[in-house]
Design a protein around this motif. Structure first.
Motif, PDB file in Angstrom:
ATOM      1  N   ASP A  71     -32.340   9.893  -5.526  1.00 28.94           N
ATOM      2  CA  ASP A  71     -31.312   8.783  -5.403  1.00 28.94           C
ATOM      3  C   ASP A  71     -30.791   8.414  -6.663  1.00 28.94           C
ATOM      4  OD1 ASP A  71     -31.611   9.435  -2.458  1.00 28.94           O
ATOM      5  OD2 ASP A  71     -32.593   7.527  -2.221  1.00 28.94           O
ATOM      6  N   GLY A  72     -29.974   7.257  -6.580  1.00 21.98           N
ATOM      7  CA  GLY A  72     -29.730   6.427  -7.694  1.00 21.98           C
ATOM      8  C   GLY A  72     -28.460   6.783  -8.589  1.00 21.98           C
ATOM      9  N   ASP A  73     -27.622   5.933  -8.909  1.00 18.62           N
ATOM     10  CA  ASP A  73     -26.713   6.181  -9.576  1.00 18.62           C
ATOM     11  C   ASP A  73     -26.933   6.558 -11.085  1.00 18.62           C
ATOM     12  OD1 ASP A  73     -24.393   4.329  -7.997  1.00 18.62           O
ATOM     13  OD2 ASP A  73     -26.000   3.065  -8.166  1.00 18.62           O
ATOM     14  N   GLY A  74     -26.121   7.719 -11.476  1.00 18.06           N
ATOM     15  CA  GLY A  74     -26.443   8.270 -12.846  1.00 18.06           C
ATOM     16  C   GLY A  74     -26.381   7.468 -14.038  1.00 18.06           C
ATOM     17  N   MET A  75     -27.533   7.490 -14.797  1.00 16.95           N
ATOM     18  CA  MET A  75     -27.572   6.825 -16.056  1.00 16.95           C
ATOM     19  C   MET A  75     -27.833   7.772 -17.201  1.00 16.95           C
ATOM     20  SD  MET A  75     -29.722   3.449 -17.411  1.00 16.95           S
ATOM     21  CE  MET A  75     -28.569   2.251 -16.955  1.00 16.95           C
ATOM     22  N   LEU A  76     -27.324   7.865 -18.261  1.00 16.13           N
ATOM     23  CA  LEU A  76     -27.679   8.810 -19.292  1.00 16.13           C
ATOM     24  C   LEU A  76     -28.422   7.694 -20.478  1.00 16.13           C
ATOM     25  CD1 LEU A  76     -24.290  10.626 -19.787  1.00 16.13           C
ATOM     26  CD2 LEU A  76     -26.412  11.259 -18.665  1.00 16.13           C
ATOM     27  N   ALA A  77     -29.411   8.277 -21.045  1.00 21.60           N
ATOM     28  CA  ALA A  77     -30.235   7.739 -22.169  1.00 21.60           C
ATOM     29  C   ALA A  77     -30.213   8.776 -23.482  1.00 21.60           C
ATOM     30  CB  ALA A  77     -31.450   7.501 -21.704  1.00 21.60           C
ATOM     31  N   GLY A  78     -29.900   8.247 -24.455  1.00 22.32           N
ATOM     32  CA  GLY A  78     -29.563   9.314 -25.493  1.00 22.32           C
ATOM     33  C   GLY A  78     -30.165   8.822 -26.824  1.00 22.32           C
ATOM     34  N   VAL A  79     -30.655   9.657 -27.601  1.00 22.59           N
ATOM     35  CA  VAL A  79     -31.044   9.210 -29.055  1.00 22.59           C
ATOM     36  C   VAL A  79     -30.129   9.997 -29.964  1.00 22.59           C
ATOM     37  CG1 VAL A  79     -32.841   9.253 -30.743  1.00 22.59           C
ATOM     38  CG2 VAL A  79     -33.476   8.626 -28.471  1.00 22.59           C
ATOM     39  N   LEU A  80     -29.319   9.651 -30.704  1.00 25.57           N
ATOM     40  CA  LEU A  80     -28.551   9.977 -31.777  1.00 25.57           C
ATOM     41  C   LEU A  80     -29.218  10.282 -33.028  1.00 25.57           C
ATOM     42  CD1 LEU A  80     -25.758  11.303 -32.835  1.00 25.57           C
ATOM     43  CD2 LEU A  80     -25.059   8.870 -33.396  1.00 25.57           C
ATOM     44  N   PHE A  81     -29.267  11.287 -33.782  1.00 25.18           N
ATOM     45  CA  PHE A  81     -30.104  11.414 -35.156  1.00 25.18           C
ATOM     46  C   PHE A  81     -28.817  11.212 -36.115  1.00 25.18           C
ATOM     47  CE2 PHE A  81     -32.937  13.144 -32.189  1.00 25.18           C
ATOM     48  CZ  PHE A  81     -34.154  12.708 -32.479  1.00 25.18           C
ATOM     49  N   LYS A  82     -28.744   9.918 -36.375  1.00 25.23           N
ATOM     50  CA  LYS A  82     -27.475   9.488 -37.124  1.00 25.23           C
ATOM     51  C   LYS A  82     -27.645   9.703 -38.827  1.00 25.23           C
ATOM     52  CE  LYS A  82     -23.495   5.956 -37.557  1.00 25.23           C
ATOM     53  NZ  LYS A  82     -23.458   4.644 -36.975  1.00 25.23           N
TER      54      LYS A  82
END
Length: 691
Positions: free
Chosen positions: A69-80
């Motif tokens: 269940d649950g609303d979608g959430m994105l968690a990201g790491v950008l190698f800037k």
């Protein structure tokens, strides 16, 4: 940060609403992160992103809840890269809600205490009465209708929460879930663009109108077109042709439709879209999560896990496992679903396929299609992930366990015969003093354990099928497990996807039995690398028993104890108290072999949990990078500004993919506060009364 007071009494004993399963409430724009170790140059400019459920309406902790269940959430790491353009890098963390119709409506209506959509736990529960299920369904319909009335900022036109996976196709990053079409997001900020309909996404420049064929979209036309928009959570993208392949599962015949979308941004004339093509022969509405795709063929999984409201007419749950029914596999040429051949064998559940590849004869024709899957012998995980007692396995055997039964949240030590020395090569300091940290529980149990089974018949293994296309009658010539250890959330080097890949990576548990640790596939403390070609070669010399057989029968303890340099199974064990999530493979720039690369995954130290098993304010996660070749060295550990809840599927996006995204004219935004009117007050009262 979301704050949970450490000394208060727990409100909920639901394991999927507490600990690192509990949702977070803060979102971060691009935030610099510190790290130890070294960042591989291959990651510069790229971004790792993972999707998962994170319910917005979560104040009623006693409600039904399910891990899916649950609303979608994105968690990201950008190698800037540094501003100077050098090879210096600073990781940046970002997390954002996927602003679906349902998510925006939930934020708009703050009186909601529970999610708008019914929980899968309600739909799968064998003890939920028909009246309870109907009340939950009618509540959802009522809230959807309210959202279409004047005064609402967001009408709910599609019910997907887009919380399953994220892929990249033809200049678009797409978040996925089988309850709706893909949702486009923009990298690297993870802003929500809009629904993707097979032609374009909302928020993109409007295309000029063409012929009816050119204007075709997911779902097509007609009363039931909205159901044919429902798209698998695991679309496949061919690494050679760039085509994206999807299926759409519905409640009415022909039950499965199928789409192939070519890459438009490719030299030459692309193949035409194939949209909403029916796949004949499916036996009914199913909980169909994944499928198999080779370079030339597609495999649809028609398994005995039904998902249809018509089950209620038989006094069965909406989601129902029928263990005595067969598992059916529909194999057909990529663009010709009408030529499907159905293969039938023993019933099972499959949520994730690992790889699919063709086997050609001397004339170049496909003689057989091979499929590697994570095969479950029952649907117990569906129940356990909803805190429901699984029904007994039809072939249940009472067994004497070799060690105490373990639950999701139990702290444990490995068997005495395992060498507890972590083999980390030159990077031993990356584990620092927290390496052997234990979960800080007192005598008070943190929460109720999820229902589990100690039956050895409960299995989840990496499994091999071979479907012969030469036989006059569709025949499954090979079907057996490659290893006896638990194996889920598979990944591989994407360059060899849809071909005879040598290595498959996945998640496991240090517990001997999957049945006794149901859910350990979601509380992952072991990452595994399998040399599948070597194991298949061994099977040719000594064929395992069909269906129930296994090539490598060693336990996880024996695999850890192995000193064989060429062992076909290698495993990376998390330090005590640490748990991983699904890993993704990233290759080196100039690889010397298929496995020459890295695994990226989020990790969490449960020593941070308080005495009630809850995450206090300030709990954080890390992104780990390990050597995918030797499965020992930790290359880097990146400290994040907050924790990332245990979630579902992620992906790696290269610097070029981020740079070459299609332009966007408009992104979705959060609802704004508006002055209260009489109608808005009445509406708020009705929503509050609905729960």
């Amino acid at each position: 940060m979301s704050t949970i007071v450490g000394k208060r009494k727990r409100k909920s004993e639901h394991p999927y609403l507490t600990g690192n399963f509990a949702p977070v409430t803060d979102t971060f724009q691009s935030t610099p992160c510190s790290y130890i170790g070294s960042i591989p140059s291959e990651l510069l400019g790229g971004q790792y992103v993972r999707n998962g459920g994170n319910p917005v309406s979560n104040s009623d902790l006693g409600r039904d809840a399910h891990w899916f269940d649950g609303d979608g959430m994105l968690a990201g790491v950008l190698f800037k890269r540094s501003s100077s353009g050098s090879n210096r890098v600073t990781p940046h963390f970002v997390n954002q809600y996927i602003l679906t119709d349902v998510c925006l409506s939930s934020f708009e209506n703050t009186n909601l205490r529970t999610p708008i959509l019914p929980s899968i736990a309600t739909l799968v529960s064998p003890i939920a009465s028909l009246i309870v299920i109907l009340i939950r369904i009618f509540r959802s319909i009522f809230l959807v209708l309210l959202s279409h009335l004047p005064g609402s900022q967001q009408a709910i036109k599609r019910i997907s929460v887009a919380n399953t996976g994220i892929i990249y196709h033809d200049g678009r990053a797409l978040a996925t879930c089988e309850s709706g079409p893909p949702m486009r997001v923009r990298l690297p900020g993870l802003e929500t663009v809009g629904w993707y309909d097979g032609k374009q996404a909302e928020g993109e420049e409007v295309l000029s109108q063409g012929t009816d064929e050119q204007d075709a979209r997911f779902g097509g036309k007609g009363v039931l077109s909205f159901m044919k928009e429902w798209t698998t959570g695991h679309p496949k993208v061919d690494p050679c042709t760039g085509e994206m392949l999807l299926f759409h599962c519905t409640f009415v015949a022909p039950y499965v439709h199928y789409s192939v979308i070519p890459r438009e941004r490719k030299p030459g004339t692309p193949l035409p879209n194939l949209l909403n093509a029916p796949v004949p022969g499916c036996s009914g509405g199913k909980m169909m999560h994944d499928f198999g795709v080779s370079r030339n063929n597609t495999v649809i999984l028609d398994l005995p896990l039904t998902l249809t409201p018509f089950n209620l007419l038989r006094n069965h749950p909406v989601v129902c496992f029928e263990p005595n029914s067969p598992a059916r596999f529909g194999v057909f040429p990529r663009r010709q679903p009408e030529k499907v051949k159905w293969f039938e064998t023993d019933g099972c559940c499959i949520f994730h396929t690992a790889n699919t590849w063709d086997e050609n004869d001397a004339h170049g024709n496909t003689a057989a299609v091979n499929l590697l899957t994570c095969r479950l012998t029952s649907a117990s995980l569906v129940f356990s992930a909803g805190n429901l007692t699984p029904p007994p396995h039809p072939h249940r055997k009472e067994v004497v366990t070799k060690r105490p039964r373990m639950s999701f949240f139990a702290k444990y030590d490995l068997d005495d015969d395992i060498d507890n020395t972590e083999k980390l090569g030159e990077l031993e300091p990356l584990l620092s003093e927290q390496r052997h940290a234990k979960v800080a529980y007192d005598a008070t149990p943190p929460c109720k354990d999820p229902p589990i089974s100690s039956d050895d018949e409960e299995q989840c293994r990496l499994y091999y099928y071979r479907f012969s296309l030469d036989s006059p009658i569709p025949t499954v010539t090979h079907q057996y497990a490659l290893s006896s250890i638990p194996f889920e959330f598979p990944t591989l080097n994407p360059a060899v996807d849809m071909s005879a890949a040598k290595y498959i990576y996945g998640c496991s548990t240090s517990h001997e039995s999957f049945g006794a640790a149901l859910g350990k596939a979601t509380k992952i403390d072991v990452l595994v690398k399998m040399d599948v070609l070597t194991l298949l070669t061994r099977a040719q010399n000594r064929r395992p028993e069909p269906v129930t057989g296994c090539v490598d029968t060693r336990s996880i303890s024996q695999i850890f104890s192995s000193a064989e340099d060429q062992d076909p199974i290698k495993a990376f064990r998390m330090p005590d108290g640490w748990y991983a999530q699904e890993a993704r493979f990233v290759s080196r720039d100039k690889p010397e072999s298929e496995d020459d690369g890295y695994l990226l995954f989020y990790a969490f130290n449960e020593a941070q949990l308080n005495r009630f098993g809850e995450c206090p304010e300030g709990a954080v996660s890390e992104l780990w990078i390990i050597d995918a070749k030797n499965m020992q060295d930790i290359i880097a550990r990146i400290s994040l500004p907050q924790r990332v809840p245990y979630g579902l599927h992620g992906n790696w996006f290269t610097e070029d993919q981020i740079r070459l995204q299609r332009p966007v004219e408009l992104t979705r935004t959060m609802p704004v506060d508006k002055p209260k009117t009489l109608w808005s007050k009445i509406k708020g009262t009705m929503i509050a009364a609905s729960g």
